[in-house]
Write an enzyme that holds these catalytic residues in place. Structure first.
Site, PDB file in Angstrom:
ATOM      1  N   ARG A 157       8.142 -22.971  -6.923  1.00 30.34           N
ATOM      2  CA  ARG A 157       6.947 -22.892  -7.770  1.00 30.34           C
ATOM      3  C   ARG A 157       7.200 -22.212  -9.111  1.00 30.34           C
ATOM      4  O   ARG A 157       6.344 -22.215  -9.987  1.00 30.34           O
ATOM      5  CB  ARG A 157       5.841 -22.145  -7.018  1.00 30.34           C
TER       6      ARG A 157
ATOM      7  N   VAL B  57       4.551 -12.208  -4.859  1.00 33.32           N
ATOM      8  CA  VAL B  57       4.381 -11.432  -3.638  1.00 33.32           C
ATOM      9  C   VAL B  57       4.800 -12.329  -2.477  1.00 33.32           C
ATOM     10  O   VAL B  57       4.219 -13.400  -2.271  1.00 33.32           O
ATOM     11  CB  VAL B  57       2.913 -10.962  -3.463  1.00 33.32           C
ATOM     12  N   ILE B  58       5.817 -11.890  -1.747  1.00 34.88           N
ATOM     13  CA  ILE B  58       6.349 -12.667  -0.630  1.00 34.88           C
ATOM     14  C   ILE B  58       5.937 -11.986   0.674  1.00 34.88           C
ATOM     15  O   ILE B  58       6.112 -10.776   0.841  1.00 34.88           O
ATOM     16  CB  ILE B  58       7.886 -12.770  -0.726  1.00 34.88           C
TER      17      ILE B  58
ATOM     18  N   ALA C 266       3.454  -6.259  -8.721  1.00 34.21           N
ATOM     19  CA  ALA C 266       2.170  -6.951  -8.840  1.00 34.21           C
ATOM     20  C   ALA C 266       0.994  -5.975  -8.884  1.00 34.21           C
ATOM     21  O   ALA C 266       0.016  -6.218  -9.599  1.00 34.21           O
ATOM     22  CB  ALA C 266       2.001  -7.939  -7.684  1.00 34.21           C
ATOM     23  N   MET C 267       1.071  -4.878  -8.147  1.00 36.53           N
ATOM     24  CA  MET C 267      -0.038  -3.916  -8.129  1.00 36.53           C
ATOM     25  C   MET C 267      -0.246  -3.251  -9.493  1.00 36.53           C
ATOM     26  O   MET C 267      -1.349  -2.789  -9.782  1.00 36.53           O
ATOM     27  CB  MET C 267       0.196  -2.841  -7.062  1.00 36.53           C
ATOM     28  N   GLU C 268       0.775  -3.226 -10.315  1.00 37.63           N
ATOM     29  CA  GLU C 268       0.649  -2.620 -11.636  1.00 37.63           C
ATOM     30  C   GLU C 268       0.091  -3.596 -12.672  1.00 37.63           C
ATOM     31  O   GLU C 268      -0.257  -3.193 -13.782  1.00 37.63           O
ATOM     32  CB  GLU C 268       2.011  -2.094 -12.098  1.00 37.63           C
TER      33      GLU C 268
ATOM     34  N   TRP D 164       9.554  -6.816  -9.932  1.00 39.46           N
ATOM     35  CA  TRP D 164       9.804  -6.983  -8.502  1.00 39.46           C
ATOM     36  C   TRP D 164      10.009  -8.471  -8.264  1.00 39.46           C
ATOM     37  O   TRP D 164       9.322  -9.289  -8.854  1.00 39.46           O
ATOM     38  CB  TRP D 164       8.587  -6.485  -7.721  1.00 39.46           C
TER      39      TRP D 164
ATOM     40  N   HIS E   5       0.657  -5.603   4.576  1.00 38.93           N
ATOM     41  CA  HIS E   5       0.767  -5.193   3.179  1.00 38.93           C
ATOM     42  C   HIS E   5       0.579  -6.379   2.238  1.00 38.93           C
ATOM     43  O   HIS E   5      -0.064  -6.271   1.192  1.00 38.93           O
ATOM     44  CB  HIS E   5       2.132  -4.521   2.961  1.00 38.93           C
TER      45      HIS E   5
END
Length: 163
Positions: free
Chosen positions: A126, A80-81, A57-59, A26, A87
Protein backbone atom coordinates in the site's frame (compact mmCIF):
# COMPACT_ATOMS: atom_id res chain seq x y z
CA UNK A 1 -7.16 -3.93 -1.01
CA UNK A 2 -9.43 -0.95 -0.52
CA UNK A 3 -9.31 0.69 -3.96
CA UNK A 4 -13.02 0.10 -4.58
CA UNK A 5 -14.72 3.46 -5.14
CA UNK A 6 -11.46 5.42 -5.39
CA UNK A 7 -12.13 8.62 -7.39
CA UNK A 8 -10.04 9.34 -10.44
CA UNK A 9 -8.55 12.60 -9.13
CA UNK A 10 -4.96 12.44 -10.32
CA UNK A 11 -3.89 16.06 -10.38
CA UNK A 12 -5.06 19.14 -8.53
CA UNK A 13 -4.13 22.72 -9.37
CA UNK A 14 -2.66 23.56 -5.98
CA UNK A 15 -0.59 26.58 -7.02
CA UNK A 16 -0.60 29.10 -4.19
CA UNK A 17 -1.35 26.45 -1.55
CA UNK A 18 0.99 25.36 1.22
CA UNK A 19 1.01 21.82 2.56
CA UNK A 20 2.87 20.20 5.44
CA UNK A 21 3.73 16.52 5.09
CA UNK A 22 4.21 15.12 8.57
CA UNK A 23 5.50 11.57 8.75
CA UNK A 24 6.29 9.09 11.48
CA UNK A 25 9.72 7.50 11.52
CA UNK A 26 8.43 4.29 13.12
CA UNK A 27 8.22 1.58 10.42
CA UNK A 28 10.64 3.70 8.41
CA UNK A 29 10.85 1.33 5.43
CA UNK A 30 7.19 2.02 4.67
CA UNK A 31 6.86 5.57 5.99
CA UNK A 32 9.87 6.84 4.05
CA UNK A 33 8.34 5.67 0.77
CA UNK A 34 4.95 7.16 1.59
CA UNK A 35 6.58 10.42 2.73
CA UNK A 36 8.45 10.75 -0.57
CA UNK A 37 5.35 9.84 -2.60
CA UNK A 38 3.22 12.44 -0.75
CA UNK A 39 5.81 15.16 -1.34
CA UNK A 40 6.17 14.27 -5.03
CA UNK A 41 2.40 14.30 -5.52
CA UNK A 42 1.98 17.66 -3.78
CA UNK A 43 4.85 19.25 -5.68
CA UNK A 44 3.51 17.93 -8.99
CA UNK A 45 0.26 19.77 -8.20
CA UNK A 46 2.16 23.03 -7.66
CA UNK A 47 1.86 23.22 -3.87
CA UNK A 48 4.64 24.56 -1.67
CA UNK A 49 5.66 21.64 0.54
CA UNK A 50 7.29 21.59 3.95
CA UNK A 51 8.16 18.32 5.62
CA UNK A 52 8.30 17.39 9.28
CA UNK A 53 9.13 14.10 11.01
CA UNK A 54 7.80 12.73 14.30
CA UNK A 55 8.61 9.46 16.03
CA UNK A 56 5.37 7.49 15.71
CA UNK A 57 1.72 7.56 14.76
CA UNK A 58 0.64 8.70 18.24
CA UNK A 59 2.68 11.88 17.81
CA UNK A 60 1.00 12.77 14.52
CA UNK A 61 -2.20 14.48 15.77
CA UNK A 62 -0.47 17.14 17.88
CA UNK A 63 2.07 17.93 15.15
CA UNK A 64 -0.68 17.96 12.52
CA UNK A 65 -2.70 20.35 14.69
CA UNK A 66 0.19 22.79 14.96
CA UNK A 67 0.68 22.65 11.18
CA UNK A 68 -3.05 22.95 10.47
CA UNK A 69 -3.00 26.40 12.08
CA UNK A 70 -0.45 27.63 9.52
CA UNK A 71 -0.80 25.59 6.32
CA UNK A 72 -3.62 25.25 3.78
CA UNK A 73 -3.50 21.45 4.09
CA UNK A 74 -1.65 18.80 6.06
CA UNK A 75 -0.78 15.21 5.19
CA UNK A 76 -0.21 12.71 8.00
CA UNK A 77 1.89 9.66 7.13
CA UNK A 78 2.35 6.65 9.39
CA UNK A 79 2.13 2.90 9.59
CA UNK A 80 0.67 0.82 12.40
CA UNK A 81 1.16 -2.93 12.08
CA UNK A 82 -0.96 -5.28 14.19
CA UNK A 83 0.94 -7.06 16.92
CA UNK A 84 -0.10 -9.60 19.51
CA UNK A 85 -1.73 -7.15 21.92
CA UNK A 86 -4.70 -4.74 21.84
CA UNK A 87 -2.21 -1.85 21.52
CA UNK A 88 -2.86 -1.79 17.74
CA UNK A 89 -6.56 -1.02 18.28
CA UNK A 90 -5.85 1.75 20.77
CA UNK A 91 -3.26 3.42 18.57
CA UNK A 92 -5.35 3.20 15.39
CA UNK A 93 -8.45 4.56 17.09
CA UNK A 94 -6.58 7.37 18.85
CA UNK A 95 -4.73 8.50 15.73
CA UNK A 96 -7.84 8.41 13.53
CA UNK A 97 -9.93 10.33 16.05
CA UNK A 98 -7.10 12.80 16.64
CA UNK A 99 -6.60 13.56 12.95
CA UNK A 100 -10.34 13.90 12.38
CA UNK A 101 -10.65 16.24 15.34
CA UNK A 102 -7.78 18.40 14.09
CA UNK A 103 -9.33 18.74 10.63
CA UNK A 104 -12.68 19.78 12.10
CA UNK A 105 -11.35 21.99 14.90
CA UNK A 106 -8.90 23.85 12.64
CA UNK A 107 -11.03 23.77 9.45
CA UNK A 108 -7.97 22.52 7.61
CA UNK A 109 -7.94 19.50 5.32
CA UNK A 110 -5.92 16.61 6.72
CA UNK A 111 -4.97 13.79 4.38
CA UNK A 112 -4.92 10.61 6.44
CA UNK A 113 -2.07 8.52 5.11
CA UNK A 114 -1.75 6.35 8.19
CA UNK A 115 -1.75 2.69 7.21
CA UNK A 116 -3.39 0.27 9.62
CA UNK A 117 -2.38 -3.18 8.46
CA UNK A 118 -2.09 -6.78 9.59
CA UNK A 119 1.52 -7.27 8.51
CA UNK A 120 4.57 -5.77 6.85
CA UNK A 121 3.67 -7.18 3.42
CA UNK A 122 0.31 -5.36 3.41
CA UNK A 123 2.09 -2.15 4.35
CA UNK A 124 4.60 -2.50 1.50
CA UNK A 125 1.78 -3.24 -0.98
CA UNK A 126 0.00 0.00 0.00
CA UNK A 127 3.00 2.32 0.37
CA UNK A 128 3.49 3.22 -3.29
CA UNK A 129 6.95 1.83 -3.83
CA UNK A 130 8.07 -0.42 -6.65
CA UNK A 131 5.49 -3.14 -7.29
CA UNK A 132 2.96 -1.70 -4.83
CA UNK A 133 -0.74 -1.98 -5.70
CA UNK A 134 -1.64 1.25 -3.91
CA UNK A 135 -0.01 4.63 -3.30
CA UNK A 136 -1.51 5.85 -0.05
CA UNK A 137 1.00 8.66 0.52
CA UNK A 138 0.21 10.26 -2.84
CA UNK A 139 -3.51 9.60 -2.41
CA UNK A 140 -3.52 11.35 0.98
CA UNK A 141 -1.71 14.37 -0.47
CA UNK A 142 -4.09 14.65 -3.43
CA UNK A 143 -7.13 14.29 -1.15
CA UNK A 144 -5.90 17.03 1.21
CA UNK A 145 -5.01 19.41 -1.62
CA UNK A 146 -8.25 18.80 -3.51
CA UNK A 147 -10.21 19.53 -0.33
CA UNK A 148 -8.19 22.72 0.24
CA UNK A 149 -9.03 23.84 -3.31
CA UNK A 150 -12.72 23.08 -2.75
CA UNK A 151 -12.70 24.96 0.57
CA UNK A 152 -11.13 27.96 -1.14
CA UNK A 153 -13.95 27.84 -3.72
CA UNK A 154 -16.56 27.62 -0.96
CA UNK A 155 -15.06 30.66 0.74
CA UNK A 156 -15.05 32.61 -2.54
CA UNK A 157 -18.71 31.69 -3.19
CA UNK A 158 -19.73 32.73 0.31
CA UNK A 159 -17.86 36.03 -0.02
CA UNK A 160 -19.51 36.81 -3.34
CA UNK A 161 -22.93 36.11 -1.83
CA UNK A 162 -22.19 38.13 1.26
CA UNK A 163 -22.45 35.13 3.55
Amino acid sequence: MSKEGLPSIQKVDAHGLSVAVISATWNAEVCDVMHARAIAAAESCGAVVDEIRVVGAMELPVAVQAAARRFDAVVAIGCVIRGGTPHFDYVCDSVTQGLTRVALDESTPVGNGVLTVENQQQAVERAGGEGAVEDKGAEAAIAALDTAVQMRKLNELATRRGL
